[in-house]
Design a protein around this motif. Sequence first.
Motif, mmCIF file in Angstrom:
data_model
loop_
_atom_site.group_PDB
_atom_site.id
_atom_site.type_symbol
_atom_site.label_atom_id
_atom_site.label_comp_id
_atom_site.label_asym_id
_atom_site.label_seq_id
_atom_site.Cartn_x
_atom_site.Cartn_y
_atom_site.Cartn_z
ATOM 1 N N LEU A 172 0.825 -1.207 0.000
ATOM 2 C CA LEU A 172 0.000 0.000 0.000
ATOM 3 C C LEU A 172 0.860 1.258 0.000
ATOM 4 N N SER A 173 1.976 1.204 0.732
ATOM 5 C CA SER A 173 2.842 2.381 0.800
ATOM 6 C C SER A 173 3.560 2.621 -0.526
ATOM 7 N N GLN A 174 3.614 1.619 -1.378
ATOM 8 C CA GLN A 174 4.282 1.767 -2.666
ATOM 9 C C GLN A 174 3.341 2.223 -3.774
ATOM 10 N N LEU A 175 2.066 2.322 -3.479
ATOM 11 C CA LEU A 175 1.104 2.744 -4.495
ATOM 12 C C LEU A 175 1.296 4.217 -4.830
ATOM 13 N N THR A 176 1.109 4.536 -6.080
ATOM 14 C CA THR A 176 1.137 5.942 -6.480
ATOM 15 C C THR A 176 -0.170 6.587 -6.029
ATOM 16 N N PRO A 177 -0.218 7.905 -5.940
ATOM 17 C CA PRO A 177 -1.488 8.559 -5.584
ATOM 18 C C PRO A 177 -2.626 8.153 -6.523
ATOM 19 N N TYR A 178 -2.329 7.962 -7.800
ATOM 20 C CA TYR A 178 -3.323 7.531 -8.788
ATOM 21 C C TYR A 178 -3.900 6.169 -8.422
ATOM 22 N N GLU A 179 -3.047 5.256 -7.959
ATOM 23 C CA GLU A 179 -3.473 3.904 -7.604
ATOM 24 C C GLU A 179 -4.132 3.854 -6.227
ATOM 25 N N ALA A 180 -3.683 4.693 -5.310
ATOM 26 C CA ALA A 180 -4.144 4.626 -3.927
ATOM 27 C C ALA A 180 -5.545 5.196 -3.730
ATOM 28 N N ASP A 181 -5.843 6.324 -4.393
ATOM 29 C CA ASP A 181 -7.154 6.970 -4.216
ATOM 30 C C ASP A 181 -7.474 7.755 -5.480
ATOM 31 N N TYR A 182 -8.162 7.104 -6.392
ATOM 32 C CA TYR A 182 -8.440 7.687 -7.699
ATOM 33 C C TYR A 182 -9.227 8.996 -7.591
ATOM 34 N N ALA A 183 -10.253 9.032 -6.747
ATOM 35 C CA ALA A 183 -11.070 10.246 -6.612
ATOM 36 C C ALA A 183 -10.221 11.414 -6.110
ATOM 37 N N GLN A 184 -9.386 11.157 -5.125
ATOM 38 C CA GLN A 184 -8.519 12.215 -4.604
ATOM 39 C C GLN A 184 -7.525 12.659 -5.679
ATOM 40 N N TRP A 185 -6.970 11.693 -6.414
ATOM 41 C CA TRP A 185 -6.028 12.012 -7.491
ATOM 42 C C TRP A 185 -6.698 12.925 -8.522
ATOM 43 N N CYS A 186 -7.931 12.612 -8.903
ATOM 44 C CA CYS A 186 -8.661 13.443 -9.875
ATOM 45 C C CYS A 186 -8.833 14.867 -9.346
ATOM 46 N N ALA A 187 -9.226 14.982 -8.085
ATOM 47 C CA ALA A 187 -9.412 16.305 -7.483
ATOM 48 C C ALA A 187 -8.093 17.078 -7.473
ATOM 49 N N GLU A 188 -7.017 16.399 -7.124
ATOM 50 C CA GLU A 188 -5.706 17.062 -7.083
ATOM 51 C C GLU A 188 -5.261 17.505 -8.473
ATOM 52 N N GLN A 189 -5.472 16.650 -9.467
ATOM 53 C CA GLN A 189 -5.080 17.005 -10.832
ATOM 54 C C GLN A 189 -5.895 18.190 -11.337
ATOM 55 N N GLY A 190 -7.181 18.208 -11.014
ATOM 56 C CA GLY A 190 -8.029 19.346 -11.396
ATOM 57 C C GLY A 190 -7.553 20.632 -10.750
ATOM 58 N N ALA A 191 -7.206 20.555 -9.468
ATOM 59 C CA ALA A 191 -6.711 21.743 -8.757
ATOM 60 C C ALA A 191 -5.398 22.234 -9.363
ATOM 61 N N LEU A 192 -4.519 21.307 -9.685
ATOM 62 C CA LEU A 192 -3.241 21.692 -10.294
ATOM 63 C C LEU A 192 -3.458 22.368 -11.648
ATOM 64 N N LEU A 193 -4.373 21.854 -12.416
ATOM 65 C CA LEU A 193 -4.688 22.477 -13.712
ATOM 66 C C LEU A 193 -5.223 23.893 -13.515
ATOM 67 N N ARG A 194 -6.177 24.044 -12.593
ATOM 68 C CA ARG A 194 -6.769 25.368 -12.340
ATOM 69 C C ARG A 194 -5.724 26.375 -11.861
ATOM 70 N N GLU A 195 -4.771 25.891 -11.092
ATOM 71 C CA GLU A 195 -3.725 26.766 -10.559
ATOM 72 C C GLU A 195 -2.607 27.014 -11.572
ATOM 73 N N GLY A 196 -2.656 26.322 -12.701
ATOM 74 C CA GLY A 196 -1.624 26.491 -13.718
ATOM 75 C C GLY A 196 -0.308 25.818 -13.370
ATOM 76 N N LEU A 203 1.355 23.214 -14.164
ATOM 77 C CA LEU A 203 1.452 22.139 -15.149
ATOM 78 C C LEU A 203 2.615 21.193 -14.896
ATOM 79 N N ALA A 204 3.693 21.697 -14.353
ATOM 80 C CA ALA A 204 4.860 20.852 -14.089
ATOM 81 C C ALA A 204 4.567 19.813 -13.009
ATOM 82 N N ASP A 205 3.574 20.085 -12.151
ATOM 83 C CA ASP A 205 3.259 19.169 -11.057
ATOM 84 C C ASP A 205 2.229 18.107 -11.442
#
Length: 151
Positions: free
Chosen positions: A7-31, A33-35
């Motif tokens: 479990l500790s080796q899972l990527t954020p995408y694998e560990a919690d898909y809904a949270q990953w989506c929210a984080e990616q959306g926030a990163l896009l809105r904030e511009g 892009l490198a993150d």
Amino acid sequence: MNKIFRLSQLTPYEADYAQWCAEQGALLREGRLADLDRKNLAEEIESLGRSDKREIEHRLKVLLVHLIKYKLQPKGRSGSWRATVKEQRFRIAKVLRESPSLRDYPAEVLAEEYSFARPEAAMEANLDEALIPEDPPFTAEQVLDQTFLPD
């Protein structure tokens, strides 16, 4: 212990898909892009188009099953069959409005989906599959036409 280690080796995408989506959306809105998780984000965006195609395929098969039954069993025609035909056409049209680049896709997959619908229609209608034409007796235009019902 093994489970905790994995479990500790899972990527954020694998560990919690809904949270990953929210984080990616926030990163896009904030511009920021490198993150972004560009690899997984690109795969998710590409899968959205595949999802629309799968929905068209599924709904087209259901629609064809009911059109075949409607054509071959005039005494069995019911409001339920007509309602299913109408619903599937409405839902396909909605996907095509939202993704107009898929406008020709139903015609592209009509023969394949008909080949899946044919045995299902035979089973549901308790008919010999040999009584159902091997090639689609309807055009894509007819299948999607809100007013078309086979005689």
